[in-house]
Every structure is written in structure tokens, then in C-alpha cells.
Write a protein that holds these residues in place. Sequence first.
Motif, PDB file in Angstrom:
ATOM      1  N   VAL A 178      -4.955 -11.656   1.121  1.00 44.63           N
ATOM      2  CA  VAL A 178      -5.572 -11.572  -0.208  1.00 44.63           C
ATOM      3  C   VAL A 178      -5.473 -10.150  -0.755  1.00 44.63           C
ATOM      4  CG1 VAL A 178      -7.792 -11.702  -1.432  1.00 44.63           C
ATOM      5  CG2 VAL A 178      -7.110 -13.549   0.103  1.00 44.63           C
ATOM      6  N   VAL A 179      -5.786  -9.159   0.084  1.00 43.65           N
ATOM      7  CA  VAL A 179      -5.714  -7.763  -0.367  1.00 43.65           C
ATOM      8  C   VAL A 179      -4.271  -7.390  -0.706  1.00 43.65           C
ATOM      9  CG1 VAL A 179      -6.016  -5.358   0.369  1.00 43.65           C
ATOM     10  CG2 VAL A 179      -7.785  -7.048   0.865  1.00 43.65           C
ATOM     11  N   GLY A 180      -3.334  -7.755   0.161  1.00 38.31           N
ATOM     12  CA  GLY A 180      -1.927  -7.446  -0.091  1.00 38.31           C
ATOM     13  C   GLY A 180      -1.403  -8.112  -1.348  1.00 38.31           C
ATOM     14  N   ARG A 181      -1.756  -9.375  -1.544  1.00 36.52           N
ATOM     15  CA  ARG A 181      -1.296 -10.108  -2.732  1.00 36.52           C
ATOM     16  C   ARG A 181      -1.913  -9.517  -3.997  1.00 36.52           C
ATOM     17  NH1 ARG A 181       2.936 -11.834  -4.242  1.00 36.52           N
ATOM     18  NH2 ARG A 181       3.183 -12.469  -2.101  1.00 36.52           N
TER      19      ARG A 181
ATOM     20  N   LEU B  80       0.797  -1.221   0.000  1.00 37.50           N
ATOM     21  CA  LEU B  80       0.000   0.000   0.000  1.00 37.50           C
ATOM     22  C   LEU B  80       0.831   1.274   0.000  1.00 37.50           C
ATOM     23  CD1 LEU B  80      -2.838  -1.011   2.500  1.00 37.50           C
ATOM     24  CD2 LEU B  80      -2.958  -0.903   0.001  1.00 37.50           C
ATOM     25  N   VAL B  81       2.025   1.222   0.574  1.00 32.96           N
ATOM     26  CA  VAL B  81       2.855   2.417   0.679  1.00 32.96           C
ATOM     27  C   VAL B  81       3.751   2.515  -0.570  1.00 32.96           C
ATOM     28  CG1 VAL B  81       4.637   3.587   2.037  1.00 32.96           C
ATOM     29  CG2 VAL B  81       2.823   2.327   3.194  1.00 32.96           C
ATOM     30  N   PRO B  82       3.739   3.659  -1.237  1.00 30.00           N
ATOM     31  CA  PRO B  82       4.605   3.804  -2.427  1.00 30.00           C
ATOM     32  C   PRO B  82       6.073   3.573  -2.078  1.00 30.00           C
ATOM     33  CG  PRO B  82       3.040   5.624  -2.277  1.00 30.00           C
ATOM     34  CD  PRO B  82       2.925   4.848  -1.002  1.00 30.00           C
ATOM     35  N   GLY B  83       6.763   2.863  -2.950  1.00 25.89           N
ATOM     36  CA  GLY B  83       8.176   2.569  -2.736  1.00 25.89           C
ATOM     37  C   GLY B  83       8.419   1.287  -1.972  1.00 25.89           C
ATOM     38  N   GLY B  84       7.341   0.544  -1.684  1.00 26.05           N
ATOM     39  CA  GLY B  84       7.482  -0.691  -0.918  1.00 26.05           C
ATOM     40  C   GLY B  84       7.625  -1.910  -1.813  1.00 26.05           C
ATOM     41  N   ARG B  85       8.221  -2.931  -1.255  1.00 23.93           N
ATOM     42  CA  ARG B  85       8.342  -4.225  -1.927  1.00 23.93           C
ATOM     43  C   ARG B  85       8.142  -5.302  -0.880  1.00 23.93           C
ATOM     44  NH1 ARG B  85      13.109  -7.703  -4.005  1.00 23.93           N
ATOM     45  NH2 ARG B  85      12.057  -8.997  -5.557  1.00 23.93           N
TER      46      ARG B  85
END
Length: 193
Positions: free
Chosen positions: A168-171, A29-34
Motif C-alpha cells: 500500500v505504501v509503495g503503491r 522511495l529511492v530517487p530514480g527508481g521505477r
Amino acid sequence: MASDHWRLGFAGGLAAAASLTVAELVAALVPGGRSPVLSMGDVVIEFTPSTVEQWAIRTFGTNDKAVLIGSVLGVIVLLGILAGVLSRQRVSAPVVLFVGAAGLGGWAGSRDALSETSVGFLAVGVGAVVGLTLLLAMRSPTRSEPTDRRQFLTLAGGATAFTVVAGVVGRARTMRMVSAVDRAEIVLPTPVD
């Protein structure tokens, strides 16, 4: 007493799973995340001797990445189970294990060229707080008495539902980001006619 160890081990494993899914969700959800799991997998590959790496490729073929990710997840859940069992004796044991795992995950994220360092630490930090809070909530307030079964089952059911939904939402969010990057990298030739 043995059933209390099993219950605490289950609580620790569930807390570790919740911690992972929350970290994945925050990173998505946070830009720049992996994905912290993918960052950790990259670190494992980086520090694995080439002979072991070649053996894994020969043995597992195209499934070598899936086996690596599964191994990382398995180790984290096993650490959660250990944290749960150790929480019967001391509250500091799961705190040390969760904070240590979060620190290791943040370090792996800081080495990842595809992730911003602060986002990696934020994701695993939030995940560790959620997982540790869940574990301590599922633990008996006093070591002398077992955890109330109804309360334990209610918390376990709620935590399982939350973990599945967050996963599920994160994936889905991660896959949407990956496919957008893949589409952006495709360059179609200019038509001549």
C-alpha cells in the motif's frame, strides 16, 4: 509430508509476494527508481512477437496492460511456490531461484529508460534478500521434522501484514510520483486577457 509441501509452497509464494512489494517500495522511495514489475512488463512487450502483441490487444482491449502485469506477477509467485517446495530438499534451490529472478529484474530495470540502473538492481536485490530470508525462516531448520505450526502461522501472519502495508505504501508513493509527472507535463495556454 504432503501438508509440508503445501506449507512450503505457501511460504514460497508469500516470500515472493513480500519480495515484490519490498522491491516496489524501494523503487518508489529511492530517487530514480521505477517499478521493477513495470520494467519487466516493458521487456516482455519488447521481446514479444508483434502477432502475439496484436492478438493480446484484440483479445483484452484496454485491459492488455493489466493482463501483462498480472501475468508477470503470477509467474513470479509461481516461481516462489516452486522455490518453497524445492527448499525441502535443498536450501540452494530457493537461493538460485530468488537470485536468478532478482538478476532478471535488475536487468529489466537496467534496460528501462525511466529508471537508473543502480536503483533497479538495488530494489530487486533488497526484495530478494527479504523474500529469501522470509522463506528460510518459515522452513524447518531440519528436513526431517516439519515446521512448527504455531511459529509458521505467526511468521505467515506477520509477513502477510508486512506485505500488505509495504504494498500500500509503495503503491501510494508510486501513484503520487506518476501524478506529479503527469501534472508537470500539462502545459496550459497563456491567457490572452
